[in-house]
Scaffold this motif. Sequence first.
Motif, short mmCIF file in Angstrom:
data_model
loop_
_atom_site.label_atom_id
_atom_site.label_comp_id
_atom_site.label_asym_id
_atom_site.label_seq_id
_atom_site.Cartn_x
_atom_site.Cartn_y
_atom_site.Cartn_z
N THR A 190 11.60 -8.39 -9.85
CA THR A 190 12.36 -8.22 -8.62
C THR A 190 13.60 -7.35 -8.85
N VAL A 191 13.75 -6.36 -8.01
CA VAL A 191 14.99 -5.57 -8.07
C VAL A 191 16.10 -6.41 -7.46
N THR A 192 17.18 -6.60 -8.22
CA THR A 192 18.26 -7.48 -7.75
C THR A 192 19.50 -6.70 -7.32
N GLY A 199 9.42 1.13 7.24
CA GLY A 199 9.26 1.07 8.70
C GLY A 199 7.85 1.38 9.16
N HIS A 200 6.85 1.08 8.32
CA HIS A 200 5.48 1.43 8.67
C HIS A 200 4.83 0.34 9.53
N SER A 201 4.47 0.70 10.75
CA SER A 201 3.73 -0.26 11.57
C SER A 201 2.22 0.01 11.49
N PHE A 202 1.85 1.20 11.06
CA PHE A 202 0.45 1.49 10.74
C PHE A 202 0.41 1.95 9.29
N GLY A 203 0.93 1.09 8.42
CA GLY A 203 1.17 1.51 7.04
C GLY A 203 -0.09 1.73 6.24
N VAL A 204 -1.15 1.03 6.58
CA VAL A 204 -2.39 1.25 5.83
C VAL A 204 -2.89 2.66 6.15
N THR A 205 -2.77 3.01 7.42
CA THR A 205 -3.20 4.34 7.85
C THR A 205 -2.30 5.43 7.28
N ALA A 206 -1.00 5.17 7.32
CA ALA A 206 -0.05 6.24 6.97
C ALA A 206 0.18 6.36 5.46
N VAL A 226 0.82 -1.21 0.00
CA VAL A 226 0.00 0.00 0.00
C VAL A 226 0.86 1.27 0.00
N VAL A 227 2.04 1.19 0.64
CA VAL A 227 2.88 2.39 0.77
C VAL A 227 3.53 2.75 -0.58
N GLY A 228 4.08 1.75 -1.25
CA GLY A 228 4.72 2.02 -2.55
C GLY A 228 3.70 2.49 -3.57
N GLY A 267 2.94 -8.55 0.40
CA GLY A 267 3.78 -8.40 1.60
C GLY A 267 2.90 -8.29 2.82
N SER A 268 3.16 -7.28 3.66
CA SER A 268 2.36 -7.12 4.90
C SER A 268 0.95 -6.65 4.61
N THR A 269 0.77 -5.98 3.47
CA THR A 269 -0.50 -5.30 3.24
C THR A 269 -1.69 -6.25 3.23
N TRP A 270 -1.49 -7.46 2.70
CA TRP A 270 -2.67 -8.34 2.52
C TRP A 270 -3.29 -8.76 3.85
N HIS A 271 -2.45 -8.92 4.90
CA HIS A 271 -3.05 -9.43 6.14
C HIS A 271 -3.34 -8.34 7.17
N ALA A 272 -3.17 -7.07 6.80
CA ALA A 272 -3.45 -6.01 7.77
C ALA A 272 -4.92 -6.01 8.12
N ALA A 273 -5.19 -5.61 9.38
CA ALA A 273 -6.58 -5.57 9.82
C ALA A 273 -7.32 -4.36 9.25
N GLY A 274 -6.60 -3.46 8.65
CA GLY A 274 -7.22 -2.35 7.94
C GLY A 274 -7.71 -1.20 8.79
N LEU A 275 -7.33 -1.22 10.08
CA LEU A 275 -7.77 -0.13 10.95
C LEU A 275 -7.05 1.17 10.56
N LEU A 276 -7.73 2.27 10.78
CA LEU A 276 -7.15 3.57 10.42
C LEU A 276 -7.11 4.48 11.66
N VAL A 289 7.98 -1.36 -9.36
CA VAL A 289 8.28 -2.78 -9.56
C VAL A 289 7.97 -3.55 -8.28
N GLU A 290 7.30 -4.65 -8.45
CA GLU A 290 6.90 -5.50 -7.32
C GLU A 290 7.33 -6.93 -7.65
N ARG A 291 8.03 -7.57 -6.71
CA ARG A 291 8.61 -8.89 -6.99
C ARG A 291 7.55 -9.98 -7.13
N LYS A 292 6.39 -9.79 -6.50
CA LYS A 292 5.32 -10.80 -6.61
C LYS A 292 4.05 -10.09 -7.06
C1 FAD Z 1 -1.27 -8.79 11.63
C2 FAD Z 1 -1.11 -7.37 11.16
C3 FAD Z 1 -2.16 -6.48 11.25
C4 FAD Z 1 -2.02 -5.17 10.82
N1 FAD Z 1 -3.07 -4.31 10.93
C5 FAD Z 1 -2.93 -3.03 10.52
C6 FAD Z 1 -4.02 -2.13 10.63
O1 FAD Z 1 -5.07 -2.48 11.11
N2 FAD Z 1 -3.85 -0.84 10.20
C7 FAD Z 1 -2.66 -0.43 9.68
O2 FAD Z 1 -2.54 0.76 9.33
N3 FAD Z 1 -1.61 -1.27 9.56
C8 FAD Z 1 -1.72 -2.55 9.97
N4 FAD Z 1 -0.67 -3.41 9.85
C9 FAD Z 1 0.58 -2.91 9.29
C10 FAD Z 1 0.50 -2.90 7.78
O3 FAD Z 1 0.24 -4.18 7.32
C11 FAD Z 1 1.81 -2.42 7.18
O4 FAD Z 1 2.25 -1.26 7.85
C12 FAD Z 1 1.66 -2.08 5.72
O5 FAD Z 1 1.04 -3.11 5.03
C13 FAD Z 1 3.00 -1.81 5.13
O6 FAD Z 1 2.88 -1.64 3.75
P1 FAD Z 1 4.17 -1.56 2.85
O7 FAD Z 1 3.73 -1.20 1.51
O8 FAD Z 1 5.17 -0.70 3.52
O9 FAD Z 1 4.80 -3.02 2.92
P2 FAD Z 1 4.37 -4.43 2.17
O10 FAD Z 1 2.92 -4.50 2.08
O11 FAD Z 1 5.09 -5.46 2.89
O12 FAD Z 1 4.92 -4.16 0.72
C14 FAD Z 1 6.29 -4.20 0.39
C15 FAD Z 1 6.41 -4.84 -0.97
O13 FAD Z 1 7.74 -4.68 -1.45
C16 FAD Z 1 8.01 -5.79 -2.28
N5 FAD Z 1 9.45 -5.90 -2.47
C17 FAD Z 1 10.37 -6.07 -1.51
N6 FAD Z 1 11.60 -6.15 -2.06
C18 FAD Z 1 11.44 -6.02 -3.38
C19 FAD Z 1 12.35 -6.04 -4.47
N7 FAD Z 1 13.66 -6.21 -4.28
N8 FAD Z 1 11.86 -5.90 -5.71
C20 FAD Z 1 10.53 -5.70 -5.92
N9 FAD Z 1 9.63 -5.69 -4.92
C21 FAD Z 1 10.08 -5.84 -3.67
C22 FAD Z 1 7.41 -6.93 -1.49
O14 FAD Z 1 7.18 -8.05 -2.31
C23 FAD Z 1 6.14 -6.33 -0.93
O15 FAD Z 1 5.03 -6.60 -1.71
C24 FAD Z 1 -0.79 -4.74 10.27
C25 FAD Z 1 0.27 -5.63 10.16
C26 FAD Z 1 0.13 -6.93 10.62
C27 FAD Z 1 1.29 -7.86 10.53
#
Ligand code: FAD
Length: 836
Positions: A173-175, A350-357, A14-16, A42-51, A34-37
């Motif tokens: 995938t970025v190598t 470093g997003h721990s509330f990445g869906v929100t942020a 969600v952040v990218g 990554g983390s985005t699919w299993h987030a609880a989606g709270l804001l 570019v996304e490797r899969k």
């Molecule tokens: C159980 C759980 C519940 C959560 N609940 C919430 C919530 O309720 N609300 C909230 O705001 N946040 C929540 N979060 C946090 C949230 O999931 C993350 O903060 C957010 O998804 C981060 O998004 P991201 O895009 O930074 O990372 P990701 O979603 O992990 O995306 C990073 C992507 O980069 C890709 N990538 C990595 N390296 C490469 C490369 N070399 N080449 C190409 N692609 C690459 C990966 O494949 C991945 O898809 C939760 C997290 C967990 C674990």
Amino acid sequence: MRTTARVVVIGGGVVGVSTLYHLAKKGWSDVVLVERKELTSGSTWHAAGLLPLFNMSYSVGQLHRYSVSFYGGLEAETGQPVGFKQVSNIRLARTRDRWDEFMYYKGVADTLGVKVNVLTPAEVKAIWPLCETDGLLGAIQHPEDGYIQPADLTQALAKGARAMGAEINRYTTVTSIERTASGEWLVRTDKGDIICEHIVSATGNFARKTGAMLGLDVPVIPVEHQYIVTEPHPSVQARQRDGLPEMGVLREADSSWYLREENGGFILGPYEHGAPACYVEGPDAQSEYELFQEDLDRLAPHIDAAIARVPAFGQVGIKKVYNGAIAYTPDGSPIVGPAWDVPNVWLNEGHSFGVTAAGGAGWQLAEWIVDGEPTVDMMGVDPRRFGPYATRGYLKAKNEEAYANVFTPHYPDEERAAARPLKTAPCYGRMKDLGAVFGSVYGWERPNWFAPKGYGIDVASIDKPDVLTNENHPPADRDGKVKEIWSFRRSNYFEHVGNEIRNVTEGVGLQDMSPFAKAIVDGPGARDWLELIFANKIPKTQGRIALCHLLSKNGGVRAEFTVFEQSPGRFYLVSAGALERHDHDTLRKLLPKDGSVSFRSITQAWGVLVLAGPRSRDVLQKLTDTDLSNAAFPWLSGKKISVGHATAYALRVNFIGELGFELHHPIEMQNAIFDLLMNAGAEFGIRPFGIRAMLSMAVEKSYRLVGRELSIEYSPLESGLHRFVHLNKGEFIGRDALVRWQERGFQNRFVTMEVDGVSDVDARGSEAILKDGKLVGRCTNGAYGWRLGKSLALGMVRPDLGEIGSELDISILGKPYRARVVEESPFDSANARLRA
Ligand SMILES: Cc1cc2nc3c(=O)[nH]c(=O)nc-3n(C[C@H](O)[C@H](O)[C@H](O)COP(=O)(O)OP(=O)(O)OC[C@H]3O[C@@H](n4cnc5c(N)ncnc54)[C@H](O)[C@@H]3O)c2cc1C
């Protein structure tokens, strides 16, 4: 796939994708992700989606506020549903400290424009009939808060980005990453190479792996986080059948869990102690939609507490437990902004509330990349707030601690214990023997205050056994005692700080300020370069000291330095210890390309002892043959002197407003100098003083701080820095923008205020300032001024309300206090003591 692009965004979470969207929205359509899969794998699919809008950090609060309002319009813009449910968010309070935290936060929210309601237990019951309300003091409610479907949100952002011309490449995938001879970036992927100007790393749990490709030790290590999804509950289903509204996200911070409705049942998400760091070396190459083995034992106390509060939760079976990786940094806030040392590399990690942020972080990063400057003060999330000390072992300890503390009260004076001590000045042991109670900044230990010999508070007398988030003090010593209790109010150390101040004001005190960031700038172009980057004039007379500000491109304040010409053409720059990497990286990136100026960071090699108070000259004169008289050594000048058999640059400046000398010395001589000063000062009653004493005295002098009243959001003329800004000295960074800003008119004015009627609490910064009940400004700092015997606050207010005598109200922990604008530097406004 394009082979050239203006920006390559790595990572399709969600952040990218939000960063890509916002870059395209700013008109840069030549951008590639570019996304490797698969997107969101990554983390985005299993987030609880709270804001959750709740956040104590100004920067993060701004990002969250933007996200929630932006997500609200995304479906209409893109035609892609995002599942945004604004069901509200209710945070329960069971302790007085928690209530103080909520009231403090309400000030932050009010000044950000985030709506917060205050609820009684009965009002909670009306909204959440399944919630027991015994033991509650009340609650706060964010009516605009809620949750969203993270994968749908990401797809909507992707759709929007593509529609604006951006390109997304999945299963790519970025190598590796290389720098070309012509200064561009070559991003190598398994599907081909892309040449680009900028790189954005938004790779979630892979942040350290991506960083390694660029030679960066990125301060992100994830931690395991779990949530539980239950089977449906008849009462929730009945509510749905009856068409009743969803009950909202319920958070019992004192027991560290959140709960919301999900498909007629519940989701419970605890933040527990003992959640381990994970993916320390990064996920493996195959990682996709990855979850870990659940560990319900770890969650047991939180589950019990949730059942006690919402018995219905205990009446349904568990459908699924999600245990996934959640990215963390040592302070729990994300890193959004430029990387250090390398040009045109941007981190959104470093997003721990990445869906929100994600919305806000993408928005501000796009502004930064395209316009060269964000519009929000991003200091709270700047990647450079951590230094090279933040390596793997430190990150594991600190990030686990940050996770465990998500729901603990965020006391403004808390000093968390993990990974300490790390960086210590040589006099650390001596200060400790003198009773120092340390705080930590940028990995350094610094004395905050000094406890009398044998002082300690029995932990058993302050612990609150009925709540799970009990951390209102540091870990106890072996004797079961602690030195301090953290609080939003004046706490146990208040009087002791007052004693330190009295001793400095009447006699002499010694402070360790070794963490100051220090650098040497020299070379044939040094003076001209400093003139070109700073708003102040560089003193012509060698040995004179100037306070110099680096402005942002838009005319706000980016950084502040004390500049001292040590010898002809060799300049010594000092700035805040916490900002070392930020300040030094910013300056390095501004260096002329022709090599005419050299910049060397010497922070670790030089220590600083501050000798201050009316007897400081008497003490130092005993140890040096340099004439320290006012005529020979005036205020705002510096000299190299001998201190007994050691040596130091003595600078006649300090941050407390007393006669004094900062002694900048080779670090290996620190203890020799320390002992010499303490021995020479014995007859004058010398005693050490700490950061808390300094900060109180600084408020009495209306001294400004970067991150408070100095920020890119305020022009230096709003912050009252007129005497440090010379608009007619010729060109300097931010000058023209500042002139235009001045012509447009300023929105703020820096004021110093006396606050009436307080007994056990002072403003600290972030409180709302009101006139006739209407918001007219925000506090930026505050303290009890011991020398004046008054409670003081600093703030930014509407310019017409900044005249001396203007009567305002400051809401401190939810209660309005009458405040009056007083003259700047209410203690010794003529600086007679500094000039003495
Ligand atoms: C159980 C759980 C519940 C959560 N609940 C919430 C919530 O309720 N609300 C909230 O705001 N946040 C929540 N979060 C946090 C949230 O999931 C993350 O903060 C957010 O998804 C981060 O998004 P991201 O895009 O930074 O990372 P990701 O979603 O992990 O995306 C990073 C992507 O980069 C890709 N990538 C990595 N390296 C490469 C490369 N070399 N080449 C190409 N692609 C690459 C990966 O494949 C991945 O898809 C939760 C997290 C967990 C674990």
